[in-house]
Write a protein that holds these residues in place. Structure first.
Motif, PDB file in Angstrom:
ATOM      1  N   ASN A 218      -7.458  -2.295  -5.639  1.00  0.00           N
ATOM      2  CA  ASN A 218      -7.088  -1.304  -6.652  1.00  0.00           C
ATOM      3  C   ASN A 218      -6.659  -2.011  -7.925  1.00  0.00           C
ATOM      4  OD1 ASN A 218      -4.102  -1.897  -6.102  1.00  0.00           O
ATOM      5  ND2 ASN A 218      -4.821  -1.164  -4.115  1.00  0.00           N
ATOM      6  N   ASN A 219      -6.601  -1.265  -9.006  1.00  0.00           N
ATOM      7  CA  ASN A 219      -6.296  -1.845 -10.314  1.00  0.00           C
ATOM      8  C   ASN A 219      -4.853  -2.312 -10.426  1.00  0.00           C
ATOM      9  OD1 ASN A 219      -8.892  -1.442 -11.289  1.00  0.00           O
ATOM     10  ND2 ASN A 219      -8.438   0.593 -12.083  1.00  0.00           N
ATOM     11  N   GLN A 220      -3.956  -1.714  -9.636  1.00  0.00           N
ATOM     12  CA  GLN A 220      -2.543  -2.111  -9.704  1.00  0.00           C
ATOM     13  C   GLN A 220      -2.243  -3.321  -8.819  1.00  0.00           C
ATOM     14  OE1 GLN A 220      -3.481   1.134  -8.967  1.00  0.00           O
ATOM     15  NE2 GLN A 220      -3.171   1.934 -11.036  1.00  0.00           N
ATOM     16  N   LEU A 221      -3.256  -3.867  -8.175  1.00  0.00           N
ATOM     17  CA  LEU A 221      -3.081  -5.024  -7.278  1.00  0.00           C
ATOM     18  C   LEU A 221      -2.027  -4.746  -6.206  1.00  0.00           C
ATOM     19  CD1 LEU A 221      -3.165  -8.030  -9.798  1.00  0.00           C
ATOM     20  CD2 LEU A 221      -5.010  -7.200  -8.349  1.00  0.00           C
ATOM     21  N   LEU A 222      -2.055  -3.539  -5.650  1.00  0.00           N
ATOM     22  CA  LEU A 222      -1.092  -3.170  -4.622  1.00  0.00           C
ATOM     23  C   LEU A 222      -1.450  -3.828  -3.292  1.00  0.00           C
ATOM     24  CD1 LEU A 222      -0.750   0.627  -5.452  1.00  0.00           C
ATOM     25  CD2 LEU A 222       0.849  -1.196  -6.025  1.00  0.00           C
ATOM     26  N   VAL A 223      -0.437  -4.051  -2.465  1.00  0.00           N
ATOM     27  CA  VAL A 223      -0.655  -4.710  -1.188  1.00  0.00           C
ATOM     28  C   VAL A 223      -1.379  -3.795  -0.205  1.00  0.00           C
ATOM     29  CG1 VAL A 223       1.298  -6.272  -1.436  1.00  0.00           C
ATOM     30  CG2 VAL A 223       1.656  -4.025  -0.413  1.00  0.00           C
ATOM     31  N   SER A 224      -1.284  -2.481  -0.413  1.00  0.00           N
ATOM     32  CA  SER A 224      -2.012  -1.516   0.418  1.00  0.00           C
ATOM     33  C   SER A 224      -3.087  -0.837  -0.420  1.00  0.00           C
ATOM     34  CB  SER A 224      -1.052  -0.470   1.001  1.00  0.00           C
ATOM     35  OG  SER A 224      -0.108  -1.084   1.855  1.00  0.00           O
ATOM     36  N   ASP A 225      -3.884  -0.001   0.229  1.00  0.00           N
ATOM     37  CA  ASP A 225      -5.039   0.580  -0.449  1.00  0.00           C
ATOM     38  C   ASP A 225      -4.676   1.625  -1.494  1.00  0.00           C
ATOM     39  OD1 ASP A 225      -6.780  -0.998   0.982  1.00  0.00           O
ATOM     40  OD2 ASP A 225      -7.080   0.482   2.570  1.00  0.00           O
ATOM     41  N   SER A 226      -3.479   2.190  -1.445  1.00  0.00           N
ATOM     42  CA  SER A 226      -3.084   3.235  -2.395  1.00  0.00           C
ATOM     43  C   SER A 226      -1.603   3.115  -2.706  1.00  0.00           C
ATOM     44  CB  SER A 226      -3.386   4.623  -1.819  1.00  0.00           C
ATOM     45  OG  SER A 226      -2.564   4.883  -0.692  1.00  0.00           O
ATOM     46  N   VAL A 227      -1.160   3.868  -3.713  1.00  0.00           N
ATOM     47  CA  VAL A 227       0.256   3.890  -4.079  1.00  0.00           C
ATOM     48  C   VAL A 227       1.090   4.384  -2.905  1.00  0.00           C
ATOM     49  CG1 VAL A 227       1.978   4.951  -5.588  1.00  0.00           C
ATOM     50  CG2 VAL A 227      -0.202   4.189  -6.538  1.00  0.00           C
ATOM     51  N   ASN A 228       0.682   5.507  -2.311  1.00  0.00           N
ATOM     52  CA  ASN A 228       1.463   6.091  -1.225  1.00  0.00           C
ATOM     53  C   ASN A 228       1.580   5.148  -0.029  1.00  0.00           C
ATOM     54  OD1 ASN A 228       1.412   8.263  -2.948  1.00  0.00           O
ATOM     55  ND2 ASN A 228       1.020   9.769  -1.348  1.00  0.00           N
ATOM     56  N   GLU A 229       0.461   4.510   0.358  1.00  0.00           N
ATOM     57  CA  GLU A 229       0.510   3.608   1.500  1.00  0.00           C
ATOM     58  C   GLU A 229       1.439   2.425   1.234  1.00  0.00           C
ATOM     59  OE1 GLU A 229      -0.718   3.807   4.550  1.00  0.00           O
ATOM     60  OE2 GLU A 229      -1.415   5.832   4.086  1.00  0.00           O
ATOM     61  N   THR A 230       1.505   1.998  -0.019  1.00  0.00           N
ATOM     62  CA  THR A 230       2.422   0.911  -0.378  1.00  0.00           C
ATOM     63  C   THR A 230       3.869   1.366  -0.264  1.00  0.00           C
ATOM     64  OG1 THR A 230       0.764  -0.011  -1.899  1.00  0.00           O
ATOM     65  CG2 THR A 230       3.037  -0.742  -2.181  1.00  0.00           C
ATOM     66  N   CYS A 231       4.163   2.567  -0.739  1.00  0.00           N
ATOM     67  CA  CYS A 231       5.535   3.100  -0.668  1.00  0.00           C
ATOM     68  C   CYS A 231       5.966   3.341   0.779  1.00  0.00           C
ATOM     69  CB  CYS A 231       5.644   4.408  -1.453  1.00  0.00           C
ATOM     70  SG  CYS A 231       5.289   4.252  -3.220  1.00  0.00           S
ATOM     71  N   TYR A 232       5.018   3.759   1.618  1.00  0.00           N
ATOM     72  CA  TYR A 232       5.338   4.071   3.011  1.00  0.00           C
ATOM     73  C   TYR A 232       5.764   2.841   3.802  1.00  0.00           C
ATOM     74  CZ  TYR A 232       3.074   8.604   2.197  1.00  0.00           C
ATOM     75  OH  TYR A 232       2.748   9.840   1.715  1.00  0.00           O
ATOM     76  N   CYS A 234       8.159   0.973   3.192  1.00  0.00           N
ATOM     77  CA  CYS A 234       9.626   1.061   3.287  1.00  0.00           C
ATOM     78  C   CYS A 234      10.085   2.504   3.537  1.00  0.00           C
ATOM     79  CB  CYS A 234      10.276   0.536   2.010  1.00  0.00           C
ATOM     80  SG  CYS A 234       9.992  -1.213   1.687  1.00  0.00           S
ATOM     81  N   HIS A 235       9.391   3.452   2.934  1.00  0.00           N
ATOM     82  CA  HIS A 235       9.790   4.862   3.033  1.00  0.00           C
ATOM     83  C   HIS A 235       8.910   5.587   4.054  1.00  0.00           C
ATOM     84  CE1 HIS A 235      12.250   4.196  -0.558  1.00  0.00           C
ATOM     85  NE2 HIS A 235      11.189   3.596  -1.095  1.00  0.00           N
ATOM     86  N   ALA A 236       8.960   5.115   5.283  1.00  0.00           N
ATOM     87  CA  ALA A 236       8.085   5.645   6.333  1.00  0.00           C
ATOM     88  C   ALA A 236       8.396   7.095   6.655  1.00  0.00           C
ATOM     89  CB  ALA A 236       8.213   4.800   7.590  1.00  0.00           C
ATOM     90  N   GLU A 237       9.642   7.531   6.425  1.00  0.00           N
ATOM     91  CA  GLU A 237      10.011   8.917   6.748  1.00  0.00           C
ATOM     92  C   GLU A 237       9.330   9.930   5.836  1.00  0.00           C
ATOM     93  OE1 GLU A 237      12.754   7.659   3.475  1.00  0.00           O
ATOM     94  OE2 GLU A 237      11.855   6.747   5.250  1.00  0.00           O
ATOM     95  N   LYS A 238       8.751   9.449   4.735  1.00  0.00           N
ATOM     96  CA  LYS A 238       8.048  10.344   3.805  1.00  0.00           C
ATOM     97  C   LYS A 238       6.550  10.430   4.110  1.00  0.00           C
ATOM     98  CE  LYS A 238      11.823  10.748   1.254  1.00  0.00           C
ATOM     99  NZ  LYS A 238      12.732   9.797   1.912  1.00  0.00           N
ATOM    100  N   ARG A 239       6.100   9.683   5.111  1.00  0.00           N
ATOM    101  CA  ARG A 239       4.671   9.587   5.381  1.00  0.00           C
ATOM    102  C   ARG A 239       4.073  10.890   5.900  1.00  0.00           C
ATOM    103  NH1 ARG A 239       1.349   5.235   6.655  1.00  0.00           N
ATOM    104  NH2 ARG A 239       3.162   3.873   6.791  1.00  0.00           N
ATOM    105  N   GLY A 240       4.748  11.563   6.820  1.00  0.00           N
ATOM    106  CA  GLY A 240       4.149  12.725   7.459  1.00  0.00           C
ATOM    107  C   GLY A 240       3.215  12.289   8.588  1.00  0.00           C
TER     108      GLY A 240
END
Length: 329
Positions: A218-232, A234-240
């Protein structure tokens, strides 16, 4: 041009196969000519006879460019497999190129010392060529897709971020990453000094906890494939997944949050209820601020004063309660 004329003359009244063969010969000859015109990878062609011992006669700790600290790093460790100072390595010249002409002890009056690969802004080779020297050894998973990445496309050199002739590279220390990356990413650095931010300034987190500087999908060079997956991470309780899902949440965390820092609690882009009212019309809904005079029975209520949407809609990221379609439980 003489080569072209000779080939054209030779191909007249010749079979098609012969003409094609002559054209291929011409292309190969042209490639050879271009290759001969390319600059050599180093300013010299011979290696010094004494290797690092020659370099250290000038580059000691009292010199303008001290390098002795490299022996406290993996690059200067003889036991590092395939390292510059391993038994099969060329020591300093593994990275800096053949430097026999540069190491001449005595120069004539007015003579300039021969240039060598210095890994500075103005160098005898391009940034891409410098990076290839690093990638010759560092072809790990984290750098395998460097070519075509955002940093490579912007002509960034490995040495723009990494320091080699020191014991510990600052960019590898989470506590120093914000300062290092912030030299280019100034907006993100300033945002981290907002009232609310991730703990980068204290060293509990680093830029590389969310970003992969060498390559990503991705363009943001995130460690995961998307913004949400990167946030999850640490914030796994928001994953659903949730029985009742909030569309902006499942779409992108950045719809409501500023990850690098914000002056609003929870890194929100705006204060509630204004943030919520970007999507939800306030007509007919008690989403405005009231004073104590408006409280029933003249008793102030935490759910009335301040009037934040989250006072009632506490499960704003999603709810699994059968009656939680309004995200209240």
């Amino acid at each position: 041009m003489k080569i072209i004329a000779a080939l054209v003359t030779a191909s007249i009244n010749k079979p098609v196969s012969t003409t094609i063969g002559l054209l291929i010969l011409f292309m190969l000859s042209a490639m050879t000519v271009v290759a001969e015109q390319l600059p050599p990878p180093s300013a010299t062609t011979e290696y010094s006879k004494e290797g690092a011992d020659t370099c250290l006669q000038c580059h000691d700790q009292d010199s303008k460019f001290p390098v002795l600290a490299i022996f406290n790093s993996p690059h200067g460790n003889k036991n590092t497999k395939h390292g510059p100072f391993s038994s099969a390595g060329l020591q300093c010249e593994t990275c800096h190129g053949a430097a026999a002409a540069h190491t001449v002890k005595r120069l004539r009056k007015g003579q300039v010392r021969a240039a060598m690969i210095s890994f500075k802004t103005k160098d005898v080779i391009s940034n891409d060529e410098k990076n290839q020297l690093c990638l010759a050894c560092h072809q790990a998973t984290t750098t395998r897709h460097w070519l075509g990445s955002v940093h490579q496309s912007n002509d960034l050199a490995c040495t723009d971020c990494h320091q080699i002739h020191i014991s510990d590279d600052p960019i590898l220390n989470k506590a120093q990453q914000l300062e290092q990356c912030g030299q280019c990413h100034t907006k993100e650095k300033v945002a981290n000094h907002s009232v609310f931010s991730h703990p980068l300034t204290s060293g509990q987190m680093g830029c590389t906890d969310c970003h992969s500087p060498h390559d990503a999908n991705n363009n943001q060079l995130l460690v995961s494939d998307s913004v949400n997956e990167t946030c999850y991470q640490c914030h796994a309780e928001k994953r659903g997944p949730f029985l009742w899902e909030h569309e902006p949440v499942t779409d992108n965390c950045l719809n409501c949050h500023r990850p690098h820092g914000s002056n609003q609690a929870a890194l929100l882009t705006q204060r509630a209820p204004y943030l919520c009212q970007n999507c939800h019309n306030s007509d007919g809904h008690p989403s405005f601020s009231y004073g104590s005079d408006d409280a029933q029975g003249q008793q102030a209520s935490a759910f009335l004063l301040g009037r934040s949407c989250a006072n009632c809609h506490a499960k704003i990221h999603g709810s699994n309660h059968p009656s939680g379609y309004k995200f209240q439980r």
